[in-house]
Design a protein around this motif. Structure first.
Motif, mmCIF file in Angstrom:
data_model
loop_
_atom_site.group_PDB
_atom_site.id
_atom_site.type_symbol
_atom_site.label_atom_id
_atom_site.label_comp_id
_atom_site.label_asym_id
_atom_site.label_seq_id
_atom_site.Cartn_x
_atom_site.Cartn_y
_atom_site.Cartn_z
ATOM 1 N N ILE A 1 -68.683 75.406 -47.564
ATOM 2 C CA ILE A 1 -69.356 74.112 -47.564
ATOM 3 C C ILE A 1 -70.247 74.087 -48.802
ATOM 4 C CG2 ILE A 1 -70.933 72.582 -46.325
ATOM 5 C CD1 ILE A 1 -70.136 74.229 -43.768
ATOM 6 N N GLU A 2 -70.115 73.032 -49.582
ATOM 7 C CA GLU A 2 -70.933 72.888 -50.776
ATOM 8 C C GLU A 2 -71.553 71.502 -50.786
ATOM 9 O OE1 GLU A 2 -68.845 74.056 -54.294
ATOM 10 O OE2 GLU A 2 -68.287 75.985 -53.437
ATOM 11 N N PHE A 3 -72.804 71.445 -51.213
ATOM 12 C CA PHE A 3 -73.503 70.166 -51.288
ATOM 13 C C PHE A 3 -74.732 70.320 -52.153
ATOM 14 C CE2 PHE A 3 -74.925 72.402 -47.500
ATOM 15 C CZ PHE A 3 -76.302 72.375 -47.620
ATOM 16 N N ALA B 1 -85.262 75.677 -44.378
ATOM 17 C CA ALA B 1 -84.359 76.556 -43.627
ATOM 18 C C ALA B 1 -83.324 77.188 -44.551
ATOM 19 C CB ALA B 1 -83.676 75.788 -42.506
ATOM 20 N N LEU B 2 -82.772 76.411 -45.490
ATOM 21 C CA LEU B 2 -81.796 76.951 -46.444
ATOM 22 C C LEU B 2 -82.438 77.969 -47.379
ATOM 23 C CD1 LEU B 2 -79.978 73.647 -47.421
ATOM 24 C CD2 LEU B 2 -78.924 75.610 -46.262
ATOM 25 N N GLN B 3 -83.598 77.622 -47.901
ATOM 26 C CA GLN B 3 -84.307 78.508 -48.818
ATOM 27 C C GLN B 3 -84.654 79.826 -48.123
ATOM 28 O OE1 GLN B 3 -88.316 77.302 -50.051
ATOM 29 N NE2 GLN B 3 -87.656 77.641 -52.168
ATOM 30 N N THR B 4 -85.136 79.727 -46.907
ATOM 31 C CA THR B 4 -85.485 80.930 -46.137
ATOM 32 C C THR B 4 -84.257 81.779 -45.862
ATOM 33 O OG1 THR B 4 -87.355 79.792 -45.126
ATOM 34 C CG2 THR B 4 -86.509 81.739 -43.973
ATOM 35 N N SER C 1 -79.046 77.048 -56.191
ATOM 36 C CA SER C 1 -79.335 76.869 -57.615
ATOM 37 C C SER C 1 -80.047 75.556 -57.877
ATOM 38 C CB SER C 1 -78.032 76.892 -58.423
ATOM 39 O OG SER C 1 -77.394 78.132 -58.298
ATOM 40 N N ARG C 2 -81.190 75.636 -58.528
ATOM 41 C CA ARG C 2 -81.978 74.437 -58.815
ATOM 42 C C ARG C 2 -81.453 73.749 -60.073
ATOM 43 N NH1 ARG C 2 -88.282 75.152 -59.115
ATOM 44 N NH2 ARG C 2 -87.824 75.922 -61.195
ATOM 45 N N ASN C 3 -81.243 72.423 -59.968
ATOM 46 C CA ASN C 3 -80.787 71.596 -61.075
ATOM 47 C C ASN C 3 -81.949 70.699 -61.506
ATOM 48 O OD1 ASN C 3 -78.030 72.497 -60.591
ATOM 49 N ND2 ASN C 3 -78.093 71.181 -58.811
ATOM 50 N N GLU C 4 -82.242 70.690 -62.807
ATOM 51 C CA GLU C 4 -83.371 69.926 -63.332
ATOM 52 C C GLU C 4 -82.910 68.978 -64.438
ATOM 53 O OE1 GLU C 4 -86.076 72.967 -64.655
ATOM 54 O OE2 GLU C 4 -86.422 73.707 -62.623
ATOM 55 N N PRO C 5 -82.189 67.908 -64.083
ATOM 56 C CA PRO C 5 -81.718 66.985 -65.116
ATOM 57 C C PRO C 5 -82.882 66.230 -65.756
ATOM 58 C CG PRO C 5 -81.276 66.083 -62.953
ATOM 59 C CD PRO C 5 -81.818 67.465 -62.742
ATOM 60 N N LEU C 6 -82.761 65.967 -67.028
ATOM 61 C CA LEU C 6 -83.833 65.306 -67.765
ATOM 62 C C LEU C 6 -84.136 63.916 -67.216
ATOM 63 C CD1 LEU C 6 -85.763 65.621 -70.152
ATOM 64 C CD2 LEU C 6 -83.983 64.670 -71.618
ATOM 65 N N THR C 7 -83.112 63.203 -66.771
ATOM 66 C CA THR C 7 -83.313 61.823 -66.320
ATOM 67 C C THR C 7 -83.061 61.632 -64.829
ATOM 68 O OG1 THR C 7 -81.035 61.264 -66.857
ATOM 69 C CG2 THR C 7 -82.690 60.885 -68.572
ATOM 70 N N THR D 1 -82.649 68.735 -57.853
ATOM 71 C CA THR D 1 -81.815 69.005 -56.685
ATOM 72 C C THR D 1 -81.485 70.491 -56.639
ATOM 73 O OG1 THR D 1 -79.755 68.574 -57.883
ATOM 74 C CG2 THR D 1 -80.752 66.700 -56.719
ATOM 75 N N VAL D 2 -80.919 70.906 -55.520
ATOM 76 C CA VAL D 2 -80.435 72.275 -55.374
ATOM 77 C C VAL D 2 -78.964 72.208 -54.988
ATOM 78 C CG1 VAL D 2 -80.640 74.422 -54.046
ATOM 79 C CG2 VAL D 2 -82.690 73.153 -54.675
#
Length: 141
Positions: free
Chosen positions: A62-64, A77-80, A113-119, A123-124
């Protein structure tokens, strides 16, 4: 003809595994449920020159993406589960319970994995696979 829109599908979780009470996860985007079979080669000299393949083990993932929100219970809960290397119960259904059909399983969180888009918002990207010692199940939950 019956059809489903992705926005009508539901993802539920339980920090105590699929034996626990499930909670609707609302902070998810673009869920992908992959269920496939591995292949076993049973080719023989009697196969008429054709490779003979049968389905063997089933595997799933499962990916999201989830919005980075440290106040969200599912995010926490996911992070933990990821950092503790523990399981999380997941139901990926095509409708709300009790009539939703799909997969339920105790899952290991293998990607966070943390995503940091400029605009865009942070999200993770999350990837889950069935955990050791559990048996995923397909049905109506």
């Amino acid at each position: 003809m019956a059809y489903k829109l992705g926005l009508d599908c539901k993802l539920y979780y339980s920090s105590s595994g699929v034996s626990g009470a499930k909670t609707l996860a609302t902070n998810v985007r673009d869920v992908t449920l992959s269920v496939e079979a591995t292949e076993a080669d049973l080719t023989t000299r009697g196969s008429g020159g054709w490779e003979a393949i049968v389905a063997a083990l089933l595997k799933g993932s499962i990916e999201f993406d989830i919005v980075w929100d440290t106040a969200d219970a599912f995010f926490t809960a996911l992070q933990t589960a990821f950092f503790a290397k523990s399981i999380i119960g997941i139901w990926v259904l095509d409708a709300a319970t009790p009539s939703g059909q799909g997969l339920k399983a105790d899952m290991s969180v293998l990607k966070f994995s943390r995503n940091e888009p400029l605009t865009g918002g942070v999200t993770v990207s999350v990837s889950l696979k069935p955990a050791y010692g559990t048996t995923p199940a397909w049905g109506t939950w």
